[in-house]
Design a protein around this motif. Structure first.
Motif, short mmCIF file in Angstrom:
data_model
loop_
_atom_site.label_atom_id
_atom_site.label_comp_id
_atom_site.label_asym_id
_atom_site.label_seq_id
_atom_site.Cartn_x
_atom_site.Cartn_y
_atom_site.Cartn_z
N ALA A 28 9.82 7.45 3.88
CA ALA A 28 10.61 6.97 2.75
C ALA A 28 9.89 5.83 2.03
N VAL A 29 9.29 4.92 2.78
CA VAL A 29 8.53 3.83 2.16
C VAL A 29 7.35 4.39 1.37
N VAL A 33 6.99 3.51 -2.69
CA VAL A 33 6.02 2.55 -3.25
C VAL A 33 5.15 3.14 -4.35
N SER A 34 5.41 4.38 -4.74
CA SER A 34 4.62 4.94 -5.83
C SER A 34 4.96 4.30 -7.17
N SER A 35 6.09 3.62 -7.23
CA SER A 35 6.44 2.87 -8.44
C SER A 35 7.34 1.70 -8.06
N GLU A 41 7.93 -7.80 -6.60
CA GLU A 41 8.28 -7.57 -5.20
C GLU A 41 7.12 -6.98 -4.39
N SER A 42 6.04 -6.62 -5.05
CA SER A 42 4.93 -5.97 -4.35
C SER A 42 4.32 -6.86 -3.27
N THR A 43 4.28 -8.16 -3.49
CA THR A 43 3.72 -9.07 -2.48
C THR A 43 4.58 -9.07 -1.22
#
Length: 132
Positions: A28-29, A33-35, A41-43
């Motif tokens: 699921a992760v 994380v494809s978008s 929040e990416s950090t």
């Protein structure tokens, strides 16, 4: 047909059920994380993935240790095909799991480097409408 949620499997101590749950969550992760709707929040995502990778490394190390403690007649009945009695399957599994633990620890270190580098970007809290 309605799902009955009253009876739930207790996965808190079942290694196989927990491993399956981990695999489903990891999938699921990977899809999610494809978008990012909130690039800032990416950090934090990288921080959480690093922590998860460290935990997986610890699980591999514990599995390696368990294989090292496995006893004939207690945990197993020997080899199905004992072609190499000096190097039985559980010993080979222990070595491979020790390698996996090290690779997972290396991956956690790489995720920390990615997180650190990612922090230097000035990420937006939302996606810009003009694509910039």
């Amino acid at each position: 047909m309605e799902r009955d949620d009253t009876v739930q499997e207790d996965t808190s101590t079942d290694p196989l059920a927990l491993a399956r749950e981990l695999e489903r969550s990891a999938r699921a992760v990977a899809d999610a994380v494809s978008s990012f709707s909130k690039p800032s929040e990416s950090t934090e995502v990288l921080s959480v993935l690093k922590a998860a990778q460290e935990t997986v490394a610890a699980a591999y190390a514990e599995l390696a240790s368990w294989h090292g403690r496995a006893q004939l007649g207690v945990h197993h009945a020997g080899e199905h095909d004992p072609r190499d009695p000096q190097n039985p399957g559980w010993v080979r599994a222990q070595v491979a799991l020790e390698e996996a633990a090290q690779y997972a620890a290396d991956a956690a270190a790489a995720l920390e480097r990615a997180r650190s580098a990612n922090m230097s970007a000035r990420w937006f809290d939302e996606i810009s409408d003009d694509g910039v």
